[in-house]
Design an enzyme around this catalytic site. Structure first.
Site, PDB file in Angstrom:
ATOM      1  CB  ILE A   1      -0.991   0.572   0.749  1.00  0.00           C
ATOM      2  CG1 ILE A   1      -1.960  -1.086   1.587  1.00  0.00           C
ATOM      3  CG2 ILE A   1      -1.962   1.566   1.503  1.00  0.00           C
ATOM      4  CD1 ILE A   1      -2.577  -1.675   2.472  1.00  0.00           C
TER       5      ILE A   1
ATOM      6  CG  ASN B   1      -1.649   3.644  10.659  1.00  0.00           C
ATOM      7  OD1 ASN B   1      -2.879   3.224  10.607  1.00  0.00           O
ATOM      8  ND2 ASN B   1      -0.312   2.803  10.311  1.00  0.00           N
TER       9      ASN B   1
ATOM     10  CG  ASP C   1      -5.911  -2.019  12.344  1.00  0.00           C
ATOM     11  OD1 ASP C   1      -4.705  -1.764  11.688  1.00  0.00           O
ATOM     12  OD2 ASP C   1      -6.038  -2.854  12.922  1.00  0.00           O
TER      13      ASP C   1
ATOM     14  CD  GLU D   1       3.012  -1.120   4.266  1.00  0.00           C
ATOM     15  OE1 GLU D   1       3.944  -1.449   4.634  1.00  0.00           O
ATOM     16  OE2 GLU D   1       2.485  -0.124   3.358  1.00  0.00           O
TER      17      GLU D   1
HETATM   18  P1  GH3 Z   1       5.308   3.593   1.113  1.00  0.00           P
HETATM   19  O1  GH3 Z   1       4.888   4.087   0.218  1.00  0.00           O
HETATM   20  O2  GH3 Z   1       6.806   3.856   0.496  1.00  0.00           O
HETATM   21  O3  GH3 Z   1       5.562   2.033   1.181  1.00  0.00           O
HETATM   22  O4  GH3 Z   1       5.001   3.848   2.338  1.00  0.00           O
HETATM   23  P2  GH3 Z   1       4.621   3.772   3.411  1.00  0.00           P
HETATM   24  O5  GH3 Z   1       4.130   4.874   4.611  1.00  0.00           O
HETATM   25  O6  GH3 Z   1       2.804   2.721   3.026  1.00  0.00           O
HETATM   26  O7  GH3 Z   1       5.515   2.456   4.500  1.00  0.00           O
HETATM   27  P3  GH3 Z   1       6.041   2.640   5.487  1.00  0.00           P
HETATM   28  O8  GH3 Z   1       6.575   1.279   5.531  1.00  0.00           O
HETATM   29  O9  GH3 Z   1       7.040   3.992   5.965  1.00  0.00           O
HETATM   30  O10 GH3 Z   1       5.082   2.666   6.517  1.00  0.00           O
HETATM   31  C1  GH3 Z   1       3.914   1.272   6.578  1.00  0.00           C
HETATM   32  C2  GH3 Z   1       3.873   1.570   8.258  1.00  0.00           C
HETATM   33  O11 GH3 Z   1       2.584   0.001   8.189  1.00  0.00           O
HETATM   34  C3  GH3 Z   1       3.779   1.564   9.214  1.00  0.00           C
HETATM   35  C4  GH3 Z   1       3.822   1.469  10.256  1.00  0.00           C
HETATM   36  O12 GH3 Z   1       2.990   1.654  11.830  1.00  0.00           O
HETATM   37  C5  GH3 Z   1       2.203   0.945   9.833  1.00  0.00           C
HETATM   38  N1  GH3 Z   1       1.528  -0.928   9.676  1.00  0.00           N
HETATM   39  C6  GH3 Z   1       2.216  -2.007  10.065  1.00  0.00           C
HETATM   40  N2  GH3 Z   1       1.480  -3.170  10.151  1.00  0.00           N
HETATM   41  C7  GH3 Z   1       0.059  -2.261  10.434  1.00  0.00           C
HETATM   42  C8  GH3 Z   1      -1.487  -2.876  10.586  1.00  0.00           C
HETATM   43  O13 GH3 Z   1      -1.163  -4.028  11.200  1.00  0.00           O
HETATM   44  N3  GH3 Z   1      -2.444  -1.918  11.021  1.00  0.00           N
HETATM   45  C9  GH3 Z   1      -1.844  -0.182  10.966  1.00  0.00           C
HETATM   46  N4  GH3 Z   1      -3.051   0.731  11.079  1.00  0.00           N
HETATM   47  N5  GH3 Z   1      -1.109  -0.262  10.642  1.00  0.00           N
HETATM   48  C10 GH3 Z   1      -0.134  -1.086  10.039  1.00  0.00           C
HETATM   49 MG    MG Z   2       3.593   1.158   2.360  1.00  0.00          MG
END
Ligand code: GH3
Ligand code: MG
Length: 308
Positions: free
Chosen positions: A177, A184, A193, A219
């Site tokens: 994603i 978030n 979520d 994600e």
């Molecule tokens: P990019 O376009 O480069 O993929 O940027 P991004 O923001 O999608 O990627 P990044 O890895 O910086 O952030 C991913 C975020 O997803 C960080 C983490 O807190 C959040 N996350 C991971 N697992 C879950 C989950 O199960 N639920 C929620 N709500 N957030 C989650």
């Molecule tokens: Mg991402």
């Protein structure tokens, strides 16, 4: 989970023994057992193919099969149905060998007391159901209900074996994603979520029945495109990307998009090497501006070699 009525397949060639067992279940007031009898393993297979049973009660001395062979033969056909063995052989070793071969329990014919037989039957059914439920849960991602990383690893291995033995090609993709952190940050973890569930549903609904979609990280999702060549991959990736782009927004500020990287799997690949290539294609898609699909094409010469 209470058992009030159960369908039992009694595999027994001896008429007297069959009658005795049928009477035991007729006398049991706590359960209502519908019993069908097969006098040979061949007949048992026929009946197993025609209808569903909750349990098989199996005699080890049958005219067309002997001892543990019968258990193994049933297990080759189905791993889910519980088998209770009843045998004229009183040796405990025979019973344990039956369990090792895939039976849930065993009972000597000299021990066929009413309570013992019905209790053993009900226990075997309930234990097997719980085991299957746990097995199923161990392959699901609890938040989205789709497959998890473990299930993805198992499917990858299965597909690799089919590729090596029969040359059936397959591809893998990673879906991530875009800018999910900002979802978030702006809408809170709960909204995040909900977006993850929404994307999981879209991937599951868009994929073909032969494909597998799994959540492999927060994600991040994996798709195993079964029986697929690198030439078909581009349009399949785009179908997923577009379906997500067209999802109804959960809030006005949030527009969900994904980037997808994919690759064709080589017979020399393992799980890690294949997903590393998909990941590097994903990185290229992200760098190119997101909401895009990329395929790792550096392996094209190797694929051509594989097909030739
Ligand atoms: P990019 O376009 O480069 O993929 O940027 P991004 O923001 O999608 O990627 P990044 O890895 O910086 O952030 C991913 C975020 O997803 C960080 C983490 O807190 C959040 N996350 C991971 N697992 C879950 C989950 O199960 N639920 C929620 N709500 N957030 C989650
Ligand atoms: Mg991402």
């Amino acid at each position: 989970m209470p058992i009030e009525s159960l369908r039992l397949l009694l595999v027994e060639d001896n008429d007297l023994d069959a009658m005795f067992i049928t009477r035991v279940f007729e006398r049991a007031t706590v359960i209502d057992a519908q019993i069908e009898r097969a006098s040979s393993l061949g007949e048992a297979f026929e009946k197993l193919g025609q209808s569903d049973f909750d349990i098989v009660l199996l005699d080890l001395g049958l005219p067309d099969s002997n001892g543990l062979q019968s258990i193994r033969a049933i297990r080759e056909r189905t791993t889910s149905i519980p088998i209770v063995v009843q045998t004229g052989d009183d040796r405990i070793e025979t019973g344990f060998a039956a369990i090792e071969a895939g039976a849930q329990d065993f009972l000597s014919k000299h021990d066929l007391k009413d309570h013992l037989l019905t209790r053993l039957t009900v226990h075997a059914i309930l234990r097997q159901r719980q085991m299957l439920e746990l097995q199923e849960a161990s392959l699901r991602d609890s938040m989205t209900g789709i497959a998890n990383r473990r299930c993805c690893d198992i499917e990858f291995k299965r597909r690799s074996e089919i590729l090596s033995h029969d040359g059936v090609p397959f591809c893998v993709g990673i879906v991530d994603i875009d800018h999910f952190k900002s979802v978030n940050d702006s809408g809170g973890h709960d909204l995040g979520d909900r977006v993850i569930r929404q994307v999981a549903r879209s991937l599951r609904d868009t994929c073909r029945p032969k494909d597998l979609v799994a959540r492999i990280g927060g994600e991040e999702f994996a798709v195993i495109f079964s029986d697929t060549t690198i030439d078909e991959l581009g349009s399949l990736q785009q179908k997923h990307r577009r379906a997500i782009e067209e999802l109804e927004s959960l809030t006005e500020e949030i527009k969900v998009t994904v980037s997808i990287g994919a690759t064709c799997v080589l017979a020399s690949d393992d799980n890690r090497s294949a997903f590393q290539r998909a990941d590097s294609a994903l990185y290229t898609a992200k760098k190119a501006g997101r909401n895009q699909c990329r395929i790792e094409t550096a392996i094209r010469p190797a694929i051509n070699g594989q097909i030739a």
